[in-house]
Design a protein around this motif. Structure first.
Motif, PDB file in Angstrom:
ATOM      1  N   GLN A 138      38.337  37.684  39.770  1.00 17.36           N
ATOM      2  CA  GLN A 138      37.448  36.718  39.141  1.00 17.36           C
ATOM      3  C   GLN A 138      36.906  37.284  37.828  1.00 17.36           C
ATOM      4  OE1 GLN A 138      34.111  35.554  41.558  1.00 17.36           O
ATOM      5  NE2 GLN A 138      33.562  33.812  40.261  1.00 17.36           N
ATOM      6  N   GLY A 139      36.726  36.443  36.858  1.00 13.18           N
ATOM      7  CA  GLY A 139      36.116  36.846  35.606  1.00 13.18           C
ATOM      8  C   GLY A 139      36.956  37.854  34.842  1.00 13.18           C
ATOM      9  N   TRP A 140      36.323  39.005  34.525  1.00 14.48           N
ATOM     10  CA  TRP A 140      36.978  40.041  33.725  1.00 14.48           C
ATOM     11  C   TRP A 140      37.902  40.942  34.554  1.00 14.48           C
ATOM     12  CZ3 TRP A 140      36.572  39.991  28.545  1.00 14.48           C
ATOM     13  CH2 TRP A 140      35.518  39.273  27.985  1.00 14.48           C
ATOM     14  N   THR A 141      37.942  40.732  35.835  1.00 18.44           N
ATOM     15  CA  THR A 141      38.681  41.658  36.694  1.00 18.44           C
ATOM     16  C   THR A 141      40.168  41.730  36.348  1.00 18.44           C
ATOM     17  OG1 THR A 141      37.133  41.277  38.503  1.00 18.44           O
ATOM     18  CG2 THR A 141      39.257  42.241  39.066  1.00 18.44           C
ATOM     19  N   THR A 142      40.829  40.559  36.236  1.00 15.85           N
ATOM     20  CA  THR A 142      42.278  40.545  36.019  1.00 15.85           C
ATOM     21  C   THR A 142      42.698  41.185  34.702  1.00 15.85           C
ATOM     22  OG1 THR A 142      42.551  38.588  37.417  1.00 15.85           O
ATOM     23  CG2 THR A 142      44.324  39.083  35.860  1.00 15.85           C
ATOM     24  N   PRO A 143      42.111  40.822  33.551  1.00 10.14           N
ATOM     25  CA  PRO A 143      42.560  41.471  32.306  1.00 10.14           C
ATOM     26  C   PRO A 143      42.262  42.964  32.271  1.00 10.14           C
ATOM     27  CG  PRO A 143      40.658  40.063  31.899  1.00 10.14           C
ATOM     28  CD  PRO A 143      41.130  39.749  33.274  1.00 10.14           C
ATOM     29  N   ILE A 144      41.089  43.364  32.770  1.00 10.71           N
ATOM     30  CA  ILE A 144      40.770  44.794  32.767  1.00 10.71           C
ATOM     31  C   ILE A 144      41.680  45.548  33.723  1.00 10.71           C
ATOM     32  CG2 ILE A 144      38.995  46.487  33.376  1.00 10.71           C
ATOM     33  CD1 ILE A 144      36.914  44.530  32.349  1.00 10.71           C
ATOM     34  N   LEU A 145      41.939  44.969  34.893  1.00  9.35           N
ATOM     35  CA  LEU A 145      42.848  45.602  35.845  1.00  9.35           C
ATOM     36  C   LEU A 145      44.247  45.713  35.260  1.00  9.35           C
ATOM     37  CD1 LEU A 145      43.472  46.713  38.662  1.00  9.35           C
ATOM     38  CD2 LEU A 145      43.842  44.356  39.436  1.00  9.35           C
TER      39      LEU A 145
END
Length: 457
Positions: A138-145
């Motif tokens: 959710q949120g910033w999790t996917t791009p940062i991951l």
């Protein structure tokens, strides 16, 4: 929208790690690389779709809290287990190597996730996401991951490509197992660090936390690089020692052959010198009409002449020295030995390799034949750029197999001689095959080479 988030979040987290795991085991695939890539991609897409659909279903069953998150993590673990089973099936490397690949990739994936979670917590303080819905990515999790996974996978890829794969063939299964333990130790250390921090610690010591994880990542990669370099240097040193030992063995065989030739020359010279005396004795027997004693004297003379006779098998000095040595050894033990050799004086094979190859083949044949009057047939010929060597020997019919391969019947020996034969054959683009039937053992070796000049030893 939720399905798409879960689908691409799963792909972003798993795809690069799957590639890295298979890349670590390059050359040990059950299927061609292109087919394997297609099957793996289809499996990951199917899992991602199931993962996304399961997320939608679980959201209807549980409220958006820790219970929903735990249930979805369970689905993720099941998918991860299926990925592991597919990896174990699709890769044909020894299980120790597969364990190393899995443990290494699992550790670097865990490090990437930990760093990503630390950064996400900090970013969301300044750019908060909507109310948590109990599901991941959710949120910033996917791009940062995705960024952390890409960075970690790239570093790991470089380590595997430039440090591990060049020495992969030199790493014994036991050594691969020890390398796996290093991965699990690094993972345990990371878990201890994570458990040692509280949420407050992460908020106040954000940079320290990130630096700690980055330092751990760099340390793990550097340790692996150093270990792989040590393995390479150690293997090169052992190879040099083995080549020196092989050269000494070859020299010993040649010295033995030359000794036999010298003895034969000296014996012939002595017999020619004494021939006149033998003729006098025979003349005396014949004048006295004692033809029986004359015949016995001649037979004894001929038997004496045959002793220490060195048969010149071919013009290649290395082949002649090695085969001649073991032929004499077989005759001394009462083993029948026949040899048919058709090779040029010069072969495109290192003298040390030829000596080890023939020495192992004939030594195994003599040991297996024993002293029970069994036979050994040796054939060697060069035709069309292929050097063929065949050894057939009688034996007691008892064999030991391990994983479809022959191993030695002598105590703790594991068939190192046969492994050496295979290794030399593969070095020259050939192969070695072994088989048996009842009381006959067959060894066949093919080397791809030309009848040109001999390689420099």
């Amino acid at each position: 929208m939720l399905f798409v988030r879960l689908f691409f979040g799963y792909i972003a987290q798993i795809a690069l790690h799957a590639f890295l795991a298979f890349y670590t085991c390059s050359g040990h695939f059950r299927f061609p690389a292109r087919k394997l890539a297609g099957l793996t991609a289809a499996l990951l897409c199917t899992q991602a779709a199931v993962y996304g659909g399961t997320g939608l279903y679980l959201r209807r069953l549980f409220p958006p809290d820790a219970t929903l998150y735990a249930a979805h993590n369970l689905v993720f673990c099941v998918n991860l287990l299926l990925c592991l089973l597919w990896f174990l099936f699709a890769v044909t490397a020894p299980w120790q190597r597969k364990l190393f690949a899995f443990s290494f990739v699992f550790t670097e994936a865990a490090l990437a996730v930990t760093v990503a979670d630390t950064i996400v917590q900090r970013v969301e303080e300044y750019f908060p996401t909507p109310t948590w819905d109990g599901l991941p990515y959710q949120g910033w999790t996917t791009p940062i991951l995705a960024v952390c996974t890409l960075g970690m996978a790239l570093l790991s890829f470089l380590l595997i490509k430039y440090f591990y794969l060049p020495v992969e063939a030199r790493i014994a299964p036991a050594e691969a197992l020890y390398l796996s333990l290093l991965s699990f130790l690094s993972l345990a250390l990371m878990c201890m660090v994570v458990l040692g921090y509280t949420t407050t610690d992460f908020d106040t010591l954000f940079m320290s936390s990130v630096l700690l994880y980055v330092s751990l990542i760099v340390t793990v990669l550097v340790v692996y690089a150093v270990l792989f370099k040590i393995i390479a240097v150690t293997h090169d040193k052992l190879t040099a020692q083995q080549e020196a030992s092989q050269a000494r063995n070859l020299l010993t065989l040649q010295e033995e052959q030359y000794r036999r030739i010298s003895d034969n020359i000296e014996s012939s010279r002595r017999m020619r010198h004494d021939l006149r005396h033998h003729m006098v004795v025979l003349q005396g027997y014949l004048r006295q009409g004692e033809t029986g004693r004359a015949a016995a004297y001649v037979e004894n003379y001929l038997n004496t002449e045959k002793q220490d006779r060195v048969v010149w098998l071919c013009g290649n000095h290395t082949v002649n020295a090695v085969v001649g040595h073991y032929q004499a050894m077989a005759v001394e033990q009462g083993i029948g030995f026949t040899a048919h050799i058709s090779v040029p004086d010069k072969l495109d094979v290192r003298n040390e390799d030829m000596a080890v190859l023939l020495g192992n083949l004939l030594e195994n044949a003599i040991e297996a034949a024993g002293s029970g009057g069994r036979q050994i047939r040796f054939e060697m010929a060069l035709s069309g750029g292929m050097l063929a060597i065949a050894v057939d020997n009688g034996f007691d019919g008892l064999v030991h197999m391990d994983g479809g391969r022959y191993v030695s019947t002598k105590g703790q020996h594991r068939g190192a001689g046969l492994q050496s034969i295979r290794a030399i054959a593969e070095t020259y683009g050939g192969f070695a095959e072994f088989s048996h039937e009842k009381d006959m053992f067959h060894s066949a070796v093919m080397l791809a080479l030309s009848a040109g000049c001999e390689k420099t030893p």
